[in-house]
Write an enzyme that holds these catalytic residues in place. Structure first.
Site, PDB file in Angstrom:
ATOM      1  N   THR A 257      28.663 -51.993 -21.497  1.00 37.00           N
ATOM      2  CA  THR A 257      29.198 -51.692 -20.176  1.00 37.00           C
ATOM      3  C   THR A 257      30.679 -51.354 -20.254  1.00 37.00           C
ATOM      4  OG1 THR A 257      27.588 -53.195 -19.199  1.00 37.00           O
ATOM      5  CG2 THR A 257      29.511 -52.628 -17.860  1.00 37.00           C
ATOM      6  N   GLU A 258      31.038 -50.223 -19.633  1.00 29.85           N
ATOM      7  CA  GLU A 258      32.430 -49.763 -19.572  1.00 29.85           C
ATOM      8  C   GLU A 258      33.050 -49.585 -20.958  1.00 29.85           C
ATOM      9  OE1 GLU A 258      33.399 -48.761 -16.805  1.00 29.85           O
ATOM     10  OE2 GLU A 258      32.091 -49.794 -15.374  1.00 29.85           O
ATOM     11  N   LEU A 259      32.216 -49.268 -21.939  1.00 29.11           N
ATOM     12  CA  LEU A 259      32.654 -49.131 -23.337  1.00 29.11           C
ATOM     13  C   LEU A 259      33.355 -50.389 -23.845  1.00 29.11           C
ATOM     14  CD1 LEU A 259      33.903 -45.494 -24.100  1.00 29.11           C
ATOM     15  CD2 LEU A 259      31.603 -46.451 -24.226  1.00 29.11           C
TER      16      LEU A 259
ATOM     17  N   TRP B  38      37.156 -48.544 -21.490  1.00 30.35           N
ATOM     18  CA  TRP B  38      37.693 -47.221 -21.163  1.00 30.35           C
ATOM     19  C   TRP B  38      38.381 -47.206 -19.785  1.00 30.35           C
ATOM     20  CZ3 TRP B  38      33.064 -43.226 -20.449  1.00 30.35           C
ATOM     21  CH2 TRP B  38      32.235 -43.634 -19.412  1.00 30.35           C
TER      22      TRP B  38
ATOM     23  N   ARG C 184      25.682 -48.486 -26.102  1.00 34.70           N
ATOM     24  CA  ARG C 184      26.988 -48.459 -25.449  1.00 34.70           C
ATOM     25  C   ARG C 184      27.063 -49.655 -24.527  1.00 34.70           C
ATOM     26  NH1 ARG C 184      28.811 -48.444 -20.058  1.00 34.70           N
ATOM     27  NH2 ARG C 184      29.957 -46.545 -19.841  1.00 34.70           N
TER      28      ARG C 184
END
Length: 408
Positions: free
Chosen positions: A150-152, A305, A148
């Site tokens: 960072t921050e999607l 996201w 994943r």
């Protein structure tokens, strides 16, 4: 069998203290100063969130894992979080170890410093991913299989990188403009890949818990287990394969306080799936093994996201943020060439995305969220302290290289 994939992100940044230009060349303690008892004191904040969220939620998760053999979840824990927990709250590390030891809590891979390095320097990004995998192996004794960012933050290149580096899957936001007519409740493949799966956050159901749960102005307040279960069932109707509930770990106890009933709601929700013959919890890698991708999903423009735009504008949307990132990454070669472990670590801590997040000048609801998380009086203060630290980092580099300045 259809799946509920619960993924929680565990992260705390090293926040910069108010660092003045007059300290340049004199003081290098950017992240720790006991004079500041609250907002800019990282130990104080970590312990506060540990008491409200990490300790009670880990205890609840262990209870649920012991009481409900079908319950599973996935976590991503940033390297900077692990550093702080090891220093200030080793019991929190121990409680996470207990969760992982059950064999039903999967740990994901990410950048050690919770950075946006993928979009600025690929070598630095890959180094941070490796540092994180090494840290997870050291602390928990497990290997990571799913990535994943960072921050999607995701686009086609991220998915292709994940496959090239052997990851079984990668996570992203299930954002409507990207999905178009598609549903987020399927496994996809990144564009031009063959072996890596793409799991998309169901942002509506996730945000019902993460953001709306305690909002008494919300037409669905109060949110009860039966109602939420009905929504999950609706999302899994027909041929839909899974529901991905992705949110910050701190949703539980910090963003949604205990007195909102968030812990009781979560416990009831998990328990309600006991002996369910049609729906069960799955880790990210299990979901990817169970469900076949229904097709490729092209994502040409980066999604995240965060904020209403679901793009990088939360971190790069104004001149302050762009300047800060430009000067930060311009130092890379000189910092790394110094060989000074402390200098390199400080420079990498500045890459943590929270620093530029605090510099956002957005308004309305997005602006309110940025202000809620920021320890500073204004985004301009966040920028000022950051740039003062950049100046001191330059001074430290010059001490190593005996040069009169840096490119930038």
């Amino acid at each position: 069998m259809k799946s509920i994939v619960l993924y929680l992100q565990v992260h705390q940044p090293y926040r910069l203290r108010p660092y003045t230009v007059f300290e340049t060349g004199e003081a290098h303690d950017y992240f720790t100063n006991p004079v500041y008892e609250t907002d800019a004191n990282n130990e104080f904040i970590f312990q506060k969130v540990a008491d409200k969220s990490y300790r009670p939620m880990n205890a609840l998760l262990l209870k649920l894992l012991n009481d409900h053999p079908e319950f599973k979840l996935s976590l991503s824990i940033s390297g900077v979080f692990l550093e702080q927990a090891q220093q200030w709250a080793p019991d929190v590390i121990d409680s996470f170890r207990q969760l992982v030891a059950t064999g039903r809590v999967e740990l994901l891979s990410e950048t050690y410093y919770h950075s946006l390095a993928f979009f600025y320097d690929r070598r630095e990004f890959e180094q941070q991913v490796q540092l994180h995998r090494d840290k997870i192996r050291e602390v928990f004794g497990v290997e990571t299989k799913v990535f994943r960012n960072t921050e999607l933050a995701y686009n086609d290149e991220v998915g292709q990188w994940a496959e090239a580096n052997g990851f079984a899957g990668v996570l992203a936001e299930g954002w409507d403009p990207i999905l178009e007519w598609r549903s987020p409740n399927y496994v996809y493949r990144p564009q031009n890949t063959t072996n890596t799966g793409l799991l998309l956050k169901n942002y509506q159901l996730s945000d019902d818990i993460a953001f709306r749960f305690s909002d008494q102005a919300w037409t669905e307040w109060p949110l009860k287990t039966d109602k939420y279960r009905t929504w999950v069932a609706d999302a899994l109707a027909g041929n839909n394969q899974l529901v991905n509930l992705f949110m910050d770990y701190e949703t539980f106890g910090e963003h949604q306080w205990k007195d909102t009933g968030i812990f009781d709601f979560f416990e009831d929700f998990v328990a309600s799936y006991d002996n369910d013959s049609e729906i069960s919890f799955a880790t990210t890698s299990e979901a990817l093994a169970i469900h076949q991708p229904v097709g490729e999903l092209p994502v040409a423009h980066t999604t995240t996201w965060a904020d209403s735009e679901r793009d990088l504008s939360a971190w790069t949307g104004n001149n302050l943020q762009q300047e800060a990132l430009k000067y930060l990454y311009a130092m890379q070669n000189d910092v790394l060439r110094s060989g000074d472990a402390g200098l390199i670590a400080d420079w990498r801590k500045l890459q943590t995305s929270d620093h530029v997040y605090y510099m956002s000048t957005k308004w309305l609801k997005d602006g309110d969220v940025h202000a809620y998380f920021s320890p500073y009086d204004s985004p301009y203060d966040a920028f000022l302290y950051f740039m003062n630290v950049i100046r001191d980092l330059r001074w430290r580099v010059m001490q190593h290289h005996h040069i009169g300045g840096l490119h930038g």
